[in-house]
Design a protein around this motif. Structure first.
Motif: not given
Length: 141
Positions: A54-55, A57-59, A66, A81, A84, A87-88, A91
């Motif tokens: 998850r980190r 994907v976010e960062q 990602q 998940d 989470f 949300e994508y 994108d």
């Protein structure tokens, strides 16, 4: 994409390297390696890798890693998940949307169906993504 046979004894070491890479960045050679590691974590369904994925994907700056992380989350299939990954589905990157749609189908959680139905209603969504959303809904039902 390079394939990697990640042995379960190597998981913790590779997770530590991935965590460090999120903080410091990587080069092209490392990117190829880490994509293979992420794919292996998904294939092995390493539940303890979910936070790092998850980190990423976010960062992480690499859209390739990602997207691979979203794919791995789908293979791991933890219901927690699903929001989470949802949300994508919207994108700006078409490949990320595609991976999120596929991941939701593999996760098999009914809470993803409303999001997948929104894909079907989007006027400007790629036809392939709409077909994948239909397939994901069928996989869930």
């Amino acid at each position: 994409m390079a394939k990697l046979s990640l042995h379960p004894d190597e998981v913790d070491d590779e997770l530590a390297k991935l965590t460090a890479a999120v903080e410091t960045g990587i080069g092209l050679v490392e990117e190829i390696h880490f994509c293979a590691v992420v794919d292996s974590l998904g294939s092995l369904r390493v539940d303890r890798s979910r936070e790092v994925l998850r980190r990423i994907v976010e960062q992480f700056p690499s859209r390739t890693i990602q997207a691979a992380s979203v794919r791995a989350l789908g293979l791991i299939g933890a219901p927690a998940d699903v929001p989470f990954v949802c949300e994508y589905v919207f994108d700006c990157d078409i490949d990320m949307r595609r991976e999120a749609i596929i991941a939701l189908g593999k996760m098999g959680d009914e809470s993803a169906i409303p999001t997948l139905k929104k894909v079907l209603q989007r006027e400007h969504e790629a036809p392939l993504n709409k077909r994948l959303a239909e397939k994901a809904i069928d996989m869930i039902r």
